[in-house]
Design a protein around this motif. Structure first.
Motif, PDB file in Angstrom:
ATOM      1  N   ALA A  73       0.829  -1.207   0.000  1.00 19.58           N
ATOM      2  CA  ALA A  73       0.000   0.000   0.000  1.00 19.58           C
ATOM      3  C   ALA A  73       0.865   1.261   0.000  1.00 19.58           C
ATOM      4  O   ALA A  73       0.495   2.280  -0.596  1.00 19.58           O
ATOM      5  N   SER A  74       2.025   1.188   0.646  1.00 20.29           N
ATOM      6  CA  SER A  74       2.892   2.366   0.732  1.00 20.29           C
ATOM      7  C   SER A  74       3.402   2.790  -0.645  1.00 20.29           C
ATOM      8  O   SER A  74       3.721   3.960  -0.862  1.00 20.29           O
ATOM      9  N   VAL A  75       3.487   1.854  -1.589  1.00 12.97           N
ATOM     10  CA  VAL A  75       3.931   2.190  -2.947  1.00 12.97           C
ATOM     11  C   VAL A  75       2.911   3.106  -3.612  1.00 12.97           C
ATOM     12  O   VAL A  75       3.268   4.012  -4.380  1.00 12.97           O
ATOM     13  N   ILE A  76       1.639   2.898  -3.313  1.00  7.69           N
ATOM     14  CA  ILE A  76       0.581   3.723  -3.901  1.00  7.69           C
ATOM     15  C   ILE A  76       0.668   5.147  -3.375  1.00  7.69           C
ATOM     16  O   ILE A  76       0.519   6.111  -4.120  1.00  7.69           O
ATOM     17  N   GLY A  77       0.915   5.295  -2.071  1.00  6.36           N
ATOM     18  CA  GLY A  77       1.029   6.625  -1.486  1.00  6.36           C
ATOM     19  C   GLY A  77       0.430   6.683  -0.096  1.00  6.36           C
ATOM     20  O   GLY A  77       0.155   5.653   0.523  1.00  6.36           O
ATOM     21  N   THR A  78       0.203   7.869   0.393  1.00  5.35           N
ATOM     22  CA  THR A  78      -0.381   8.043   1.721  1.00  5.35           C
ATOM     23  C   THR A  78      -1.803   7.515   1.757  1.00  5.35           C
ATOM     24  O   THR A  78      -2.263   6.995   2.773  1.00  5.35           O
ATOM     25  N   THR A  79      -2.532   7.664   0.644  1.00  6.32           N
ATOM     26  CA  THR A  79      -3.852   7.044   0.502  1.00  6.32           C
ATOM     27  C   THR A  79      -3.743   5.902  -0.503  1.00  6.32           C
ATOM     28  O   THR A  79      -2.892   5.933  -1.402  1.00  6.32           O
ATOM     29  N   PHE A  80      -4.590   4.902  -0.345  1.00  2.40           N
ATOM     30  CA  PHE A  80      -4.507   3.743  -1.228  1.00  2.40           C
ATOM     31  C   PHE A  80      -5.871   3.081  -1.357  1.00  2.40           C
ATOM     32  O   PHE A  80      -6.802   3.374  -0.597  1.00  2.40           O
ATOM     33  N   TRP A  81      -5.972   2.164  -2.328  1.00  3.67           N
ATOM     34  CA  TRP A  81      -7.211   1.458  -2.611  1.00  3.67           C
ATOM     35  C   TRP A  81      -6.972  -0.042  -2.441  1.00  3.67           C
ATOM     36  O   TRP A  81      -6.070  -0.608  -3.094  1.00  3.67           O
ATOM     37  N   LEU A 107      -2.781   1.825  12.324  1.00  2.69           N
ATOM     38  CA  LEU A 107      -1.787   2.166  11.314  1.00  2.69           C
ATOM     39  C   LEU A 107      -2.439   2.762  10.068  1.00  2.69           C
ATOM     40  O   LEU A 107      -1.853   3.620   9.411  1.00  2.69           O
ATOM     41  N   VAL A 108      -3.647   2.298   9.745  1.00 10.32           N
ATOM     42  CA  VAL A 108      -4.389   2.848   8.612  1.00 10.32           C
ATOM     43  C   VAL A 108      -5.820   3.135   9.057  1.00 10.32           C
ATOM     44  O   VAL A 108      -6.292   2.592  10.061  1.00 10.32           O
ATOM     45  N   ARG A 109      -6.494   3.980   8.291  1.00  8.46           N
ATOM     46  CA  ARG A 109      -7.877   4.359   8.591  1.00  8.46           C
ATOM     47  C   ARG A 109      -8.667   4.469   7.294  1.00  8.46           C
ATOM     48  O   ARG A 109      -8.090   4.807   6.251  1.00  8.46           O
ATOM     49  N   PRO A 110      -9.975   4.224   7.335  1.00 14.28           N
ATOM     50  CA  PRO A 110     -10.793   4.446   6.128  1.00 14.28           C
ATOM     51  C   PRO A 110     -10.738   5.908   5.724  1.00 14.28           C
ATOM     52  O   PRO A 110     -10.749   6.804   6.580  1.00 14.28           O
ATOM     53  N   GLY A 111     -10.651   6.158   4.422  1.00 12.27           N
ATOM     54  CA  GLY A 111     -10.607   7.529   3.942  1.00 12.27           C
ATOM     55  C   GLY A 111     -11.997   8.087   3.722  1.00 12.27           C
ATOM     56  O   GLY A 111     -13.010   7.451   4.042  1.00 12.27           O
ATOM     57  N   GLY A 112     -12.046   9.273   3.175  1.00 15.54           N
ATOM     58  CA  GLY A 112     -13.334   9.893   2.867  1.00 15.54           C
ATOM     59  C   GLY A 112     -13.805   9.465   1.489  1.00 15.54           C
ATOM     60  O   GLY A 112     -13.692   8.303   1.114  1.00 15.54           O
ATOM     61  N   SER A 113     -14.315  10.427   0.720  1.00 19.12           N
ATOM     62  CA  SER A 113     -14.777  10.110  -0.628  1.00 19.12           C
ATOM     63  C   SER A 113     -13.573   9.726  -1.478  1.00 19.12           C
ATOM     64  O   SER A 113     -12.531  10.382  -1.445  1.00 19.12           O
ATOM     65  N   SER A 114     -13.719   8.664  -2.242  1.00 24.25           N
ATOM     66  CA  SER A 114     -12.598   8.115  -2.992  1.00 24.25           C
ATOM     67  C   SER A 114     -12.373   8.878  -4.295  1.00 24.25           C
ATOM     68  O   SER A 114     -13.324   9.275  -4.976  1.00 24.25           O
ATOM     69  N   ARG A 130       3.701   5.578   6.346  1.00 15.84           N
ATOM     70  CA  ARG A 130       3.825   5.208   4.931  1.00 15.84           C
ATOM     71  C   ARG A 130       5.283   5.219   4.503  1.00 15.84           C
ATOM     72  O   ARG A 130       5.753   4.295   3.833  1.00 15.84           O
ATOM     73  N   ASP A 131       6.034   6.259   4.885  1.00 17.92           N
ATOM     74  CA  ASP A 131       7.420   6.388   4.448  1.00 17.92           C
ATOM     75  C   ASP A 131       8.296   5.251   4.980  1.00 17.92           C
ATOM     76  O   ASP A 131       9.162   4.735   4.263  1.00 17.92           O
ATOM     77  N   VAL A 132       8.084   4.866   6.231  1.00 16.02           N
ATOM     78  CA  VAL A 132       8.879   3.789   6.813  1.00 16.02           C
ATOM     79  C   VAL A 132       8.543   2.461   6.136  1.00 16.02           C
ATOM     80  O   VAL A 132       9.438   1.670   5.806  1.00 16.02           O
ATOM     81  N   ALA A 133       7.247   2.204   5.911  1.00 15.09           N
ATOM     82  CA  ALA A 133       6.846   0.970   5.222  1.00 15.09           C
ATOM     83  C   ALA A 133       7.450   0.920   3.822  1.00 15.09           C
ATOM     84  O   ALA A 133       7.939  -0.126   3.374  1.00 15.09           O
ATOM     85  N   TYR A 134       7.450   2.041   3.126  1.00 12.66           N
ATOM     86  CA  TYR A 134       8.023   2.107   1.774  1.00 12.66           C
ATOM     87  C   TYR A 134       9.527   1.858   1.816  1.00 12.66           C
ATOM     88  O   TYR A 134      10.086   1.150   0.969  1.00 12.66           O
ATOM     89  N   GLY A 135      10.189   2.422   2.827  1.00 12.38           N
ATOM     90  CA  GLY A 135      11.625   2.255   2.952  1.00 12.38           C
ATOM     91  C   GLY A 135      12.049   0.828   3.241  1.00 12.38           C
ATOM     92  O   GLY A 135      13.200   0.453   2.993  1.00 12.38           O
ATOM     93  N   GLN A 136      11.142   0.008   3.774  1.00 11.82           N
ATOM     94  CA  GLN A 136      11.469  -1.386   4.062  1.00 11.82           C
ATOM     95  C   GLN A 136      11.475  -2.265   2.811  1.00 11.82           C
ATOM     96  O   GLN A 136      12.009  -3.372   2.838  1.00 11.82           O
TER      97      GLN A 136
END
Length: 249
Positions: A73-81, A107-114, A130-136
Motif C-alpha cells: 500500500a505504501s507504494v501507492i502513497g499516503t492514501t490507497f485502494w 496504522l491505517v484508517r478508512p478515507g473519505g470520498s474516494s 507510509r514512508d517507513v513501510a516504503y523504505g522497508q
C-alpha cells in the motif's frame, strides 16, 4: 495508561526525553507497548531512540500478510485502494482480515470520498508510517509494484485524461527506481512511462498549463535516452512549443 499491559513498566522519564515534545512519538510508543502483550511481568520495555525506529518496530510486529499489505500500500502513497493492493501482490484472500488488523493497530484508517469511482479508499494514519513501510521494501520490488499499480489504474474504466498524472508518476517511478538496481527484477517500462508522461503533458497543454506541460515533457525526455530517435525528437519539439508558449525563447 489503559493501553499498557498489566505488569509492564513504562520508563516514563526516558520516554519523555526521547519524545522531545513530539505527541506522535508518545502515541506510537504507547501503541507499541499495548501491542507487546507477551511481556514478562516487571519487564521494562526499551524506548526507541527516534520516531522512525519506533514505527519500524511496530511494523515488524505485524504478521507476514499484514506487513506485506502495508508495504504494498505504501507504494501507492499516503492514501490507497485495497483492490489495487490485492492486484499488485495477489493478497485478495487475506485482504479484509489484513485491513482489519492494520486498522485495529491504528496504522491505517478508512478515507473519505474516494478519488477513484467505485473503489474504497484508505489512508495511512501518518505520512511517516507510509514512508517507513516504503523504505522497508527492496528497490527492485518497489519498481515492480509501481509498474503493477500503474497498470491497474490504466485498466480502470475512465475518461482518457482522468488519472493520467497518477499513471505517469508510477510508471516513471518504476523506471527511476529500476535504474538504481544492479539487476532489476524486470526491465524498466520506459516506453509506457514516456507515453504516460506525454498524455499528462497533453492534458496540461489543453488547459494552457504550459509550465506544467513543459515539466512533464522534460521528465519524459530524461527517461527517453534509449528510445527511438523519432520519439525523442517529438518530445523535444513539444517541449519547445511549451517554452515558446511561456515566452521563454
Amino acid at each position: 495508561a489503559e493501553l499498557v499491559p498489566a505488569g509492564v513498566q513504562v520508563p516514563v522519564d526516558r520516554l519523555l526525553e526521547a519524545a522531545g515534545g513530539n505527541p506522535l512519538f508518545l502515541e506510537e510508543t504507547v501503541r507499541m507497548i499495548s501491542e507487546a502483550g507477551e511481556s514478562s511481568e516487571g519487564e521494562e520495555l526499551p524506548v526507541p531512540s527516534n520516531l522512525n525506529a519506533l514505527i519500524t518496530s511496530r511494523l515488524d510486529q505485524l504478521g507476514p500478510t499484514e506487513k506485506a499489505l502495508a508495504q504494498n500500500a505504501s507504494v501507492i502513497g499516503t492514501t490507497f485502494w485495497p483492490d489495487a493492493v490485492a492486484a499488485m501482490n495477489g493478497l485478495a484472500g487475506d485482504l479484509e482480515a489484513g485491513l482489519a488488523e492494520l486498522q485495529q493497530r491504528d496504522l491505517v484508517r478508512p478515507g473519505g470520498s474516494s478519488r477513484i469511482t467505485g473503489e474504497r479508499e484508505f489512508a495511512f494514519k501518518h505520512v511517516l508510517i507510509r514512508d517507513v513501510a516504503y523504505g522497508q521494501l527492496p528497490k527492485g520490488r518497489r519498481a515492480v509494484l509501481h509498474r503493477k499499480f500503474a497498470d491497474w489504474v490504466a485498466e480502470l474504466p475512465r475518461d482518457e485524461d482522468e488519472l493520467s498524472e497518477i499513471i505517469a508518476y508510477h510508471f516513471e517511478q518504476a523506471c527511476l527506481t529500476a535504474r538504481t538496481v544492479a539487476r532489476p527484477v524486470e526491465s524498466p517500462p520506459v516506453v509506457p512511462a514516456v507515453e504516460a508522461l506525454m498524455r499528462a503533458a497533453g492534458k496540461a497543454e489543453r488547459r494552457e498549463g504550459f509550465r506544467e506541460a513543459e515539466r512533464f515533457y522534460t521528465r519524459a525526455l530524461e527517461l527517453a535516452e534509449d528510445t527511438e530517435v523519432a520519439l525523442r525528437s517529438e518530445l523535444r519539439y513539444r517541449r519547445a512549443r511549451m517554452l515558446v508558449g511561456r515566452g521563454d525563447l
